[in-house]
Design a protein around this motif. Sequence first.
Motif, PDB file in Angstrom:
ATOM      1  N   PHE A 100       0.834  -1.202   0.000  1.00 23.77           N
ATOM      2  CA  PHE A 100       0.000   0.000   0.000  1.00 23.77           C
ATOM      3  C   PHE A 100       0.873   1.259   0.000  1.00 23.77           C
ATOM      4  O   PHE A 100       0.633   2.204  -0.766  1.00 23.77           O
ATOM      5  CB  PHE A 100      -0.912   0.025   1.230  1.00 23.77           C
ATOM      6  N   ALA A 101       1.868   1.265   0.858  1.00 23.75           N
ATOM      7  CA  ALA A 101       2.750   2.430   0.942  1.00 23.75           C
ATOM      8  C   ALA A 101       3.498   2.629  -0.367  1.00 23.75           C
ATOM      9  O   ALA A 101       3.595   3.755  -0.882  1.00 23.75           O
ATOM     10  CB  ALA A 101       3.733   2.257   2.100  1.00 23.75           C
ATOM     11  N   TYR A 102       4.011   1.539  -0.916  1.00 23.10           N
ATOM     12  CA  TYR A 102       4.779   1.625  -2.166  1.00 23.10           C
ATOM     13  C   TYR A 102       3.912   2.168  -3.301  1.00 23.10           C
ATOM     14  O   TYR A 102       4.338   3.043  -4.064  1.00 23.10           O
ATOM     15  CB  TYR A 102       5.325   0.239  -2.537  1.00 23.10           C
ATOM     16  N   SER A 103       2.692   1.643  -3.413  1.00 28.67           N
ATOM     17  CA  SER A 103       1.792   2.082  -4.485  1.00 28.67           C
ATOM     18  C   SER A 103       1.469   3.561  -4.359  1.00 28.67           C
ATOM     19  O   SER A 103       1.441   4.294  -5.364  1.00 28.67           O
ATOM     20  CB  SER A 103       0.499   1.250  -4.454  1.00 28.67           C
ATOM     21  N   SER A 104       1.225   4.021  -3.141  1.00 23.48           N
ATOM     22  CA  SER A 104       0.904   5.446  -2.952  1.00 23.48           C
ATOM     23  C   SER A 104       2.084   6.329  -3.336  1.00 23.48           C
ATOM     24  O   SER A 104       1.904   7.422  -3.887  1.00 23.48           O
ATOM     25  CB  SER A 104       0.486   5.708  -1.498  1.00 23.48           C
ATOM     26  N   ASN A 105       3.283   5.857  -3.084  1.00 26.63           N
ATOM     27  CA  ASN A 105       4.487   6.632  -3.409  1.00 26.63           C
ATOM     28  C   ASN A 105       4.833   6.624  -4.895  1.00 26.63           C
ATOM     29  O   ASN A 105       5.720   7.352  -5.326  1.00 26.63           O
ATOM     30  CB  ASN A 105       5.675   6.097  -2.600  1.00 26.63           C
ATOM     31  N   ARG A 106       4.139   5.813  -5.697  1.00 27.30           N
ATOM     32  CA  ARG A 106       4.381   5.794  -7.140  1.00 27.30           C
ATOM     33  C   ARG A 106       3.543   6.847  -7.870  1.00 27.30           C
ATOM     34  O   ARG A 106       3.616   6.984  -9.072  1.00 27.30           O
ATOM     35  CB  ARG A 106       4.084   4.402  -7.717  1.00 27.30           C
ATOM     36  N   ILE A 107       2.724   7.549  -7.122  1.00 25.09           N
ATOM     37  CA  ILE A 107       1.931   8.648  -7.687  1.00 25.09           C
ATOM     38  C   ILE A 107       2.585   9.948  -7.252  1.00 25.09           C
ATOM     39  O   ILE A 107       2.798  10.159  -6.056  1.00 25.09           O
ATOM     40  CB  ILE A 107       0.474   8.595  -7.171  1.00 25.09           C
TER      41      ILE A 107
ATOM     42  N   ALA B  18       2.458   7.958   1.015  1.00 22.39           N
ATOM     43  CA  ALA B  18       2.733   9.282   0.470  1.00 22.39           C
ATOM     44  C   ALA B  18       1.904  10.350   1.182  1.00 22.39           C
ATOM     45  O   ALA B  18       0.830  10.061   1.735  1.00 22.39           O
ATOM     46  CB  ALA B  18       2.424   9.294  -1.024  1.00 22.39           C
ATOM     47  N   GLN B  19       2.376  11.590   1.118  1.00 20.53           N
ATOM     48  CA  GLN B  19       1.706  12.704   1.795  1.00 20.53           C
ATOM     49  C   GLN B  19       0.282  12.901   1.288  1.00 20.53           C
ATOM     50  O   GLN B  19      -0.614  13.297   2.042  1.00 20.53           O
ATOM     51  CB  GLN B  19       2.513  13.990   1.606  1.00 20.53           C
ATOM     52  N   TRP B  20       0.030  12.609   0.006  1.00 18.96           N
ATOM     53  CA  TRP B  20      -1.316  12.870  -0.529  1.00 18.96           C
ATOM     54  C   TRP B  20      -2.386  12.052   0.176  1.00 18.96           C
ATOM     55  O   TRP B  20      -3.568  12.453   0.205  1.00 18.96           O
ATOM     56  CB  TRP B  20      -1.362  12.655  -2.040  1.00 18.96           C
ATOM     57  N   VAL B  21      -2.031  10.898   0.748  1.00 21.89           N
ATOM     58  CA  VAL B  21      -3.014  10.100   1.486  1.00 21.89           C
ATOM     59  C   VAL B  21      -3.449  10.848   2.743  1.00 21.89           C
ATOM     60  O   VAL B  21      -4.646  10.917   3.064  1.00 21.89           O
ATOM     61  CB  VAL B  21      -2.445   8.711   1.846  1.00 21.89           C
ATOM     62  N   TYR B  22      -2.476  11.450   3.443  1.00 23.50           N
ATOM     63  CA  TYR B  22      -2.802  12.262   4.633  1.00 23.50           C
ATOM     64  C   TYR B  22      -3.652  13.464   4.236  1.00 23.50           C
ATOM     65  O   TYR B  22      -4.625  13.814   4.916  1.00 23.50           O
ATOM     66  CB  TYR B  22      -1.521  12.728   5.315  1.00 23.50           C
TER      67      TYR B  22
ATOM     68  N   LYS C  56      -2.962   3.922  10.298  1.00 21.98           N
ATOM     69  CA  LYS C  56      -2.350   3.878  11.639  1.00 21.98           C
ATOM     70  C   LYS C  56      -1.556   2.584  11.824  1.00 21.98           C
ATOM     71  O   LYS C  56      -0.436   2.591  12.365  1.00 21.98           O
ATOM     72  CB  LYS C  56      -3.439   3.980  12.698  1.00 21.98           C
ATOM     73  N   ALA C  57      -2.136   1.475  11.372  1.00 22.28           N
ATOM     74  CA  ALA C  57      -1.450   0.186  11.498  1.00 22.28           C
ATOM     75  C   ALA C  57      -0.188   0.155  10.646  1.00 22.28           C
ATOM     76  O   ALA C  57       0.843  -0.395  11.063  1.00 22.28           O
ATOM     77  CB  ALA C  57      -2.395  -0.946  11.087  1.00 22.28           C
ATOM     78  N   MET C  58      -0.245   0.755   9.460  1.00 15.89           N
ATOM     79  CA  MET C  58       0.924   0.818   8.591  1.00 15.89           C
ATOM     80  C   MET C  58       2.045   1.609   9.244  1.00 15.89           C
ATOM     81  O   MET C  58       3.216   1.205   9.230  1.00 15.89           O
ATOM     82  CB  MET C  58       0.545   1.451   7.243  1.00 15.89           C
ATOM     83  N   GLU C  59       1.700   2.742   9.817  1.00 14.01           N
ATOM     84  CA  GLU C  59       2.714   3.579  10.487  1.00 14.01           C
ATOM     85  C   GLU C  59       3.362   2.811  11.631  1.00 14.01           C
ATOM     86  O   GLU C  59       4.582   2.881  11.827  1.00 14.01           O
ATOM     87  CB  GLU C  59       2.057   4.853  11.002  1.00 14.01           C
ATOM     88  N   ALA C  60       2.537   2.084  12.372  1.00 17.82           N
ATOM     89  CA  ALA C  60       3.061   1.307  13.499  1.00 17.82           C
ATOM     90  C   ALA C  60       4.033   0.243  13.037  1.00 17.82           C
ATOM     91  O   ALA C  60       4.967  -0.121  13.756  1.00 17.82           O
ATOM     92  CB  ALA C  60       1.897   0.674  14.265  1.00 17.82           C
ATOM     93  N   ASP C  61       3.841  -0.246  11.819  1.00 18.73           N
ATOM     94  CA  ASP C  61       4.724  -1.269  11.246  1.00 18.73           C
ATOM     95  C   ASP C  61       5.887  -0.662  10.463  1.00 18.73           C
ATOM     96  O   ASP C  61       6.667  -1.394   9.842  1.00 18.73           O
ATOM     97  CB  ASP C  61       3.930  -2.195  10.327  1.00 18.73           C
TER      98      ASP C  61
ATOM     99  N   ASP D  32      -9.537  12.050  -6.989  1.00 19.35           N
ATOM    100  CA  ASP D  32      -8.593  12.744  -7.866  1.00 19.35           C
ATOM    101  C   ASP D  32      -7.674  13.592  -6.994  1.00 19.35           C
ATOM    102  O   ASP D  32      -8.130  14.529  -6.329  1.00 19.35           O
ATOM    103  CB  ASP D  32      -9.351  13.619  -8.861  1.00 19.35           C
ATOM    104  N   ILE D  33      -6.396  13.249  -6.997  1.00 19.00           N
ATOM    105  CA  ILE D  33      -5.452  13.858  -6.050  1.00 19.00           C
ATOM    106  C   ILE D  33      -5.263  15.357  -6.290  1.00 19.00           C
ATOM    107  O   ILE D  33      -5.340  16.141  -5.332  1.00 19.00           O
ATOM    108  CB  ILE D  33      -4.107  13.099  -6.085  1.00 19.00           C
ATOM    109  N   PRO D  34      -5.025  15.827  -7.514  1.00 18.50           N
ATOM    110  CA  PRO D  34      -4.797  17.263  -7.710  1.00 18.50           C
ATOM    111  C   PRO D  34      -5.974  18.140  -7.269  1.00 18.50           C
ATOM    112  O   PRO D  34      -5.781  19.187  -6.646  1.00 18.50           O
ATOM    113  CB  PRO D  34      -4.554  17.384  -9.219  1.00 18.50           C
TER     114      PRO D  34
END
Length: 790
Positions: free
Chosen positions: A363-370, A418-422, A408-413, A444-446
């Motif tokens: 999940f983290a990797y995929s978000s960072n590819r955008i 990526a920042q856009w999720v926050y 939250k669980a991802m952060e704990a691990d 749509d992120i933008p």
Amino acid sequence: MNAKRVIKKVAVLGSGVMGSRIACHFANIGLQALLLDIVPKDAVAGARNKLVNDALAAALKSSPSPIYNKTLAKNITTGNFEDDMPKIAGYDWIIEVVVERLDIKKLVFDQVEKYRTPGTLITSNTSGIPIHLMAEGRSDDFKKHFCGSHFFNPPRYLKLLEIIPAADTLPEVTDFLLHFGEKYLGKTTVLAKDTPAFIGNRIGVFSIMSILHYADKTGISIEEVDKLTGPVIGHPKSATFRTSDVVGIDTMVHVANGLSQGVPDDEAGHLFQIPGFVTKMVANNWLGSKSGQGFYKKDKVNGANVFSTLDLKTLEYQPSKKVKFASLETTKTIESLSDRMKVLFAAKDKAGDFYRAIFYQLFAYSSNRIPEITNDLYKIDAAMNAGFGWETGPFEKWDALGVADTLKAMEADGHKPAQWVYDMLAAGASSFYKIEDGKRLYYDIPSKSYKIIPGTEEFILLDNIRAANTIWKNSGTTITDLGDGIINLEFHTKMNTIGGEVIEGINKAITLAEQNYKGLVISNEGANFSAGANVGMIFMMAVEQEFDELNMVIKAFQNTMMRIRYSSIPVIAAPHQMALGGGCELCLHADKVVAHAELYMGLVEFGVGLIPGGGGTKEFALRLSDELQDGDIEMNNFRDRFLTIGQAKVSTSAQEAFELGYLKKGRDMVVISRNRLLAEAKKQCLLLADEGYTQPVQRKDIRVLGKAALGLGYVGANTMFSGNYISEHDVKISQKLAYVMAGADLSQPTLVSEEYLLNLEREAFLQLCAERKTLERIQSILTGGKVLRN
């Protein structure tokens, strides 16, 4: 989009595994394909096309077949680069599919530049060479009409087609290819950026490599990983390690090495480094299916297949073991994939640890590819759905688990996205997707807003409208209002089998349509349209010798099929994938079938010791009557229809279903795009209704051949038995089938009614249900899924 651009002829340059199969898929949709390759060294006169001809022949013989029907191969013309390259001037789209070397591709493009007509589309099927490098040094017109068109192998079956524009590619060229690929080639077309491995392989190879490293680190076994990464989470049965064997371990290593070098700044780049056990496997030439062994190995022991699995620590093969996880056992009764995943990710066992470690990282990797590989999150999910067969992509999985809680669980691990999720969560958006007005929207992120997924405006998808438009349901079916006076009936039993609840649903849908609507469509979004009647129920009744009740059940099935045929409103069947037994019979009785191109349709009851009992045998006799001619052809037609049922023939495509007589030429139609199937079925239903649909009258003019045809059936069965091709019980089933199709032992050809044939059909079906060997066959299917020839 250039509304004037039409594709009628496609030139495919390169006839290897991909090139020959891409040509076949263009032939599938009726286009003319020119397939070219090099002249073999030292080619003798008349053999200059040997390489390309051999490649095409091998493709046409391969299984599964790359072509809907062998007759479509006539749409493919072969040639070679030296003699036939000038012919590309008359082609609308030129696709380069030569070896993955930039220097060779550039030499081919030099030739293309000499003969290509300006304005013609030119694309490369590369899976890894940067598009901009291939465009360097080309003419302006070439650059404007050039881009990547990455088909996934095999092109007929894997739905992903990545379109990768270069800097000078005209937007209308990209738009045209995205639209054409989806509507006419049946692809999920995804716009990708010109980055290493594009979208599908970037995410897919990352996922595989992260699992390999996890196995290396934790010692989790191959069998355990494949149990955890298969159908239980909506992934293909081949899961992770079997998929790697099929793709080729050397291929996987090649792509991973390319990524390791091509994305040096990737935050997870260390995962593209090849684990030690994989390096040793490549050195040993254990490359998977192509070399006979990889992570799995198959041996013949006393004539039987014996499977063994590689121990990743010792690199020795051991007998394959069945594995179980307590958490997986608890999810067996959970039908919903999203509900199942919540349980699996919360599990406190080895399985739960695996899921959290692997997918939080993904999940983290995929978000960072955008926006590196794409600007839009839905394109990553679409690529994984269509290219890797995942029912849900990374963001869809994350949605199912709950975005905020999972974050939250991802952060704990230690996996920060990526920042856009926050920013998305801060803006009040709680999910990556949502449904509005029957359409699926993505975040749509933008713009920090939800937008409809481009290109889906014309789709009707039940998953998007069911919640708001359901008008009736029971335990096995749902009736949904499609709008404009058309309703849809869908099945959702196991394998969409037809039992009492489905029969009730069909009759309820017809009643509602006759009272308040214009017409009915029968379709669903399951893996298969229908695997046929509920044979388990038939088996239990037969074992208990409840033949009066079984007679009532079969009669109710027949009556329901006849009601589909003779209702006062049009009924359209829209099958896809498997439509077997009762599912096929349903289609035979519809006013029109709007079939998906990938349709595996057949009357397969012979395999369980029966004949079609839901009107299928009757319908074949009726269709035979409608096409009969005097003389020998009469018997030839009877024999062909008889063998279709007697050999339980299943079409390998909708095209072949026409040849087998399951679909009717001039009435039924084929849709290439799965996403457009329901919309087209609704359209056809409306057309029939608005043209002034007339309720048909039951047939009483069916010409059956009597003793002449019955004798042909008996002689044929006995001949097959004498040659040891069929068993004694097969002979008995064949005789029952011949008796019904011939209209019994009438002394001469006679006109009979449908009711007459249905009674014969039901009587024969019940007699076979009383046979011990038939019950053994049914039991073999129910307990082991194997056809027993006793």
